[in-house]
Design a protein around this motif. Structure first.
Motif, PDB file in Angstrom:
ATOM      1  N   CYS A  35      -1.405  14.114 -27.197  1.00  0.00           N
ATOM      2  CA  CYS A  35      -1.453  15.543 -26.902  1.00  0.00           C
ATOM      3  C   CYS A  35      -1.183  16.336 -28.178  1.00  0.00           C
ATOM      4  O   CYS A  35      -0.249  16.030 -28.925  1.00  0.00           O
ATOM      5  N   HIS A  37       0.029  19.171 -28.416  1.00  0.00           N
ATOM      6  CA  HIS A  37       1.237  19.992 -28.308  1.00  0.00           C
ATOM      7  C   HIS A  37       2.515  19.159 -28.274  1.00  0.00           C
ATOM      8  O   HIS A  37       3.428  19.380 -29.058  1.00  0.00           O
ATOM      9  N   CYS A  38       2.587  18.174 -27.368  1.00  0.00           N
ATOM     10  CA  CYS A  38       3.842  17.431 -27.182  1.00  0.00           C
ATOM     11  C   CYS A  38       3.818  16.023 -27.781  1.00  0.00           C
ATOM     12  O   CYS A  38       4.835  15.338 -27.777  1.00  0.00           O
ATOM     13  N   CYS A  66       0.770  22.097 -21.384  1.00  0.00           N
ATOM     14  CA  CYS A  66       0.769  21.892 -22.837  1.00  0.00           C
ATOM     15  C   CYS A  66      -0.309  22.758 -23.483  1.00  0.00           C
ATOM     16  O   CYS A  66      -0.087  23.367 -24.529  1.00  0.00           O
ATOM     17  N   MET A 110       3.963  16.767 -17.632  1.00  0.00           N
ATOM     18  CA  MET A 110       5.086  17.545 -18.161  1.00  0.00           C
ATOM     19  C   MET A 110       5.959  18.129 -17.057  1.00  0.00           C
ATOM     20  O   MET A 110       6.921  18.829 -17.323  1.00  0.00           O
TER      21      MET A 110
END
Length: 127
Positions: A35, A37-38, A66, A110
């Motif tokens: 990912c 983002h994370c 995300c 998430m």
């Protein structure tokens, strides 16, 4: 000399015309990418989302939340945003056309419980 110019022109036209088609999302294999983002591996393809920027860069995400957080933090100029149809992990929907719901019945990577559907009827059982 003219042959060299013709060859260069043909190569240029092939490159330009091959980039003129419909822009489509990229299909990933499970665990192939992390990912943006994370940094978690993208393994549950029901939640895979992606952005294509105006400059042609793709960002992949393991969850809708995300993608949303990435957009808030980075505000990339986007050409297209896709979300995966929760009921068909091989089908992408344009985010603007998708029905996105938040539900306790859905366990997204998430934990926000966000999922995308094509229609309101498909989303009803999860609300």
């Amino acid at each position: 000399m003219w042959l060299k110019a013709l060859k260069s022109t043909l190569i240029f036209l092939i490159v330009v015309l091959s980039n003129c088609g419909e822009v489509k999302p990229e299909m990933l294999a499970v665990g192939e990418m992390k990912c943006a983002h994370c940094s978690m591996s993208i393994v549950d393809m029901r939640f895979h989302t992606q952005i294509l920027t105006d400059k042609g860069k793709r960002y992949h995400f393991d969850a809708i939340e995300c993608l949303d957080d990435f957009q808030k933090q980075n505000n990339p100029p986007t050409k297209k945003i896709w979300v995966t149809n929760f009921l068909d992990r091989k089908e992408f929907i344009s985010k603007e056309d998708a029905i996105i719901i938040k539900s306790d019945k859905i366990r997204s990577p998430m934990g926000a419980g966000l999922a995308a559907f094509k229609t309101h009827e498909e989303a009803k059982p999860f609300e």
